[in-house]
Design an enzyme around this catalytic site. Structure first.
Site, short mmCIF file in Angstrom:
data_model
loop_
_atom_site.label_atom_id
_atom_site.label_comp_id
_atom_site.label_asym_id
_atom_site.label_seq_id
_atom_site.Cartn_x
_atom_site.Cartn_y
_atom_site.Cartn_z
N ASP A 95 0.87 -1.17 0.00
CA ASP A 95 0.00 0.00 0.00
C ASP A 95 0.92 1.24 0.00
O ASP A 95 2.12 1.11 0.28
CB ASP A 95 -0.84 -0.09 1.29
CG ASP A 95 -1.58 1.17 1.61
OD1 ASP A 95 -2.30 1.66 0.73
OD2 ASP A 95 -1.44 1.68 2.76
N ASP B 161 0.06 5.19 1.08
CA ASP B 161 -0.04 6.14 2.21
C ASP B 161 -0.08 5.43 3.54
O ASP B 161 -0.87 4.51 3.75
CB ASP B 161 -1.30 7.00 2.05
CG ASP B 161 -1.16 7.97 0.90
OD1 ASP B 161 -0.55 9.02 1.08
OD2 ASP B 161 -1.66 7.64 -0.20
N ASP C 218 -1.94 -0.26 5.77
CA ASP C 218 -2.33 0.34 7.06
C ASP C 218 -3.80 0.70 7.13
O ASP C 218 -4.29 1.12 8.18
CB ASP C 218 -1.53 1.63 7.30
CG ASP C 218 -2.03 2.75 6.40
OD1 ASP C 218 -2.19 2.51 5.19
OD2 ASP C 218 -2.29 3.85 6.91
O1 LIG Z 1 -4.47 3.07 -0.34
P1 LIG Z 1 -3.56 4.17 0.10
O2 LIG Z 1 -2.32 4.31 -0.73
O3 LIG Z 1 -3.22 4.09 1.58
O4 LIG Z 1 -4.40 5.50 -0.10
C1 LIG Z 1 -5.51 5.80 0.76
C2 LIG Z 1 -5.72 7.28 0.78
O5 LIG Z 1 -4.45 7.84 1.09
C3 LIG Z 1 -4.32 9.26 1.04
O6 LIG Z 1 -4.95 9.80 2.19
C4 LIG Z 1 -4.31 9.47 3.41
O7 LIG Z 1 -2.95 10.00 3.40
C5 LIG Z 1 -2.89 11.44 3.34
C6 LIG Z 1 -1.41 11.84 3.23
O8 LIG Z 1 -0.66 11.33 4.29
C7 LIG Z 1 -3.57 12.03 4.58
O9 LIG Z 1 -3.54 13.45 4.52
C8 LIG Z 1 -5.04 11.54 4.63
O10 LIG Z 1 -5.65 11.99 5.82
C9 LIG Z 1 -5.09 10.01 4.59
O11 LIG Z 1 -6.42 9.54 4.51
C10 LIG Z 1 -4.86 9.82 -0.24
O12 LIG Z 1 -4.82 11.22 -0.20
C11 LIG Z 1 -6.26 9.30 -0.54
O13 LIG Z 1 -6.69 9.78 -1.78
C12 LIG Z 1 -6.19 7.79 -0.58
O14 LIG Z 1 -7.45 7.24 -0.90
#
Ligand SMILES: O=P(O)(O)OC[C@H]1O[C@H](O[C@H]2O[C@H](CO)[C@@H](O)[C@H](O)[C@H]2O)[C@H](O)[C@@H](O)[C@@H]1O
Length: 376
Positions: A120, A122, A312
């Protein structure tokens, strides 16, 4: 390069899925076009099911979204955790031990099998930050992922738009599954796993693009009066970010999202870390993406594969469940807190993920060297 479109109908959703197969000389996907696999049961957990949109909404539902979002992303880490916090974490870790401490157990289980790595983005490869556009991964992490991909087929599976996550990761030798797996592409740069001349692009939700664009504009308009709210267009899905919004305003913001979504019964909603995610109601998630990639690599019915998925987020649970059901490989959850999960092991934060990846590379190098020595 030529493109073929294969339409596979999904009897449950009655939605056609178009798979475009691009033929090039640079991929290591199998030449056979694997059918999107069918996973028994629904695409979300029972608790999430209650939170689906796709019909009448209400105040209770909005409250449930907000509660669930809070639960999936604890607000802040206490500087001095209480005894009960520590005890709860220790108890949880008995069932989800550290993948670093149990490294040997993991590699023993993988012996004689091909490890396939799913990561994954983020919160796994990059630390969580306030601004989603600034979620960069470190040079060290990039080097660790690059090394892993030299020895094992490696895929990034993200909720982000595929192009965007590629711009963060910048490694052309990887598979990328963006939009929660609804946009899968093989590596631009193929190497030793190359099985033919075809690369593959799987976009099972392509017919939803106009609708997603329309909803993106509606959400931008609806949420512009909420300080800190951000709507992110992830191509086949959308994210409404709550992280920089005052918690007092979360319910009102979730209500705005509900009002927009009530007009679109073909879209559904899930939660991530301080984010509400809007996506098509097709039965396709990160778990399906994992199965699709394994099948593309020729491991559909093989016992010789050992998939490892590190993530995560709640959306990663779909992939953890697939691994549990297959009885192959395992999931590793990245969390500092006890969480309900189908993952088998845990790591606390991205730096631990990096250390795990480095250990895996060292272990692989050592076993290759040992093999050479025993042959001579
Ligand atoms: O599947 P992932 O790669 O984990 O993506 C899931 C979402 O991640 C991002 O949002 C998350 O991370 C951001 C940056 O650290 C944070 O600001 C936010 O609060 C988190 O939810 C991304 O911006 C989303 O579009 C993804 O869906």
């Amino acid at each position: 390069m030529t493109n073929q479109n294969v339409v596979v109908s999904d009897p449950k959703s009655a939605i056609g899925m178009a798979i475009a197969v691009s033929v090039s000389n640079s991929s290591f996907f199998s030449p056979a076009v694997p059918k999107p696999p069918t996973v028994p049961g629904g695409y979300i957990t029972i608790s999430l099911k209650k939170l689906e949109t796709g019909g009448a909404g209400g105040a209770g539902r909005v409250g449930a979204w907000v509660d669930s979002m809070r639960a999936s992303s604890p607000t802040r880490i206490k500087s001095t955790p209480s005894l009960s916090d520590t005890e709860a974490l220790s108890a949880w870790m008995l069932h989800h031990p550290s993948a670093l401490r149990t490294f040997e157990q993991i590699t023993n289980a993988s012996k004689g099998k091909q490890i396939v790595m799913f990561l994954d983005y983020d919160g796994t490869l990059s630390p969580i930050v306030e601004d989603p556009d600034q979620a960069f991964m470190s040079k060290e992490m990039r080097a660790a992922v690059k090394d892993v991909a030299r020895y094992f087929p490696t895929a990034i599976v993200s909720g982000r738009c595929r192009d965007k996550v590629y711009r963060f990761v910048k490694l052309s030798e990887l598979y990328y599954a963006g939009s929660h797996g609804m946009d899968i592409k093989g590596p631009a740069k193929g190497r030793k796993y190359k099985k033919g001349n075809q690369s593959l692009l799987c976009q099972p939700a392509s017919e939803f693009l106009p609708m997603i664009d329309e909803v993106y504009k509606a959400l931008l308009e609806k949420t512009k009066s909420t300080p800190g709210a951000k709507v992110e267009n992830n191509k086949f899905c959308l994210s409404v970010h709550f992280r920089c919004v005052d918690e007092q305003r979360w319910t009102a913001l979730a209500e705005q999202v509900r009002l927009v979504l009530n007009q679109y019964p073909k879209l559904r909603l899930t939660q991530g870390r301080k984010v509400l995610e809007i996506r098509p109601t097709i039965k396709w998630d990160k778990g399906n993406a994992l199965e699709f990639l394994l099948e593309s690599l020729g491991y559909a019915n093989s016992n010789d594969v050992f998939p490892i998925y590190i993530g995560d987020d709640r959306t990663d649970e779909d992939a953890f469940k697939v691994l549990r059901n297959r009885g192959q490989g395992f999931g590793i959850i990245v969390s500092k807190f006890p969480r309900e999960t189908s993952a088998s092991y845990s790591l606390q934060e991205p730096t631990e993920v990096m250390n795990f990846l480095r250990l895996l590379v060292e272990w692989k190098r050592r076993s290759l060297q040992d093999n050479i020595l025993t042959r001579h």
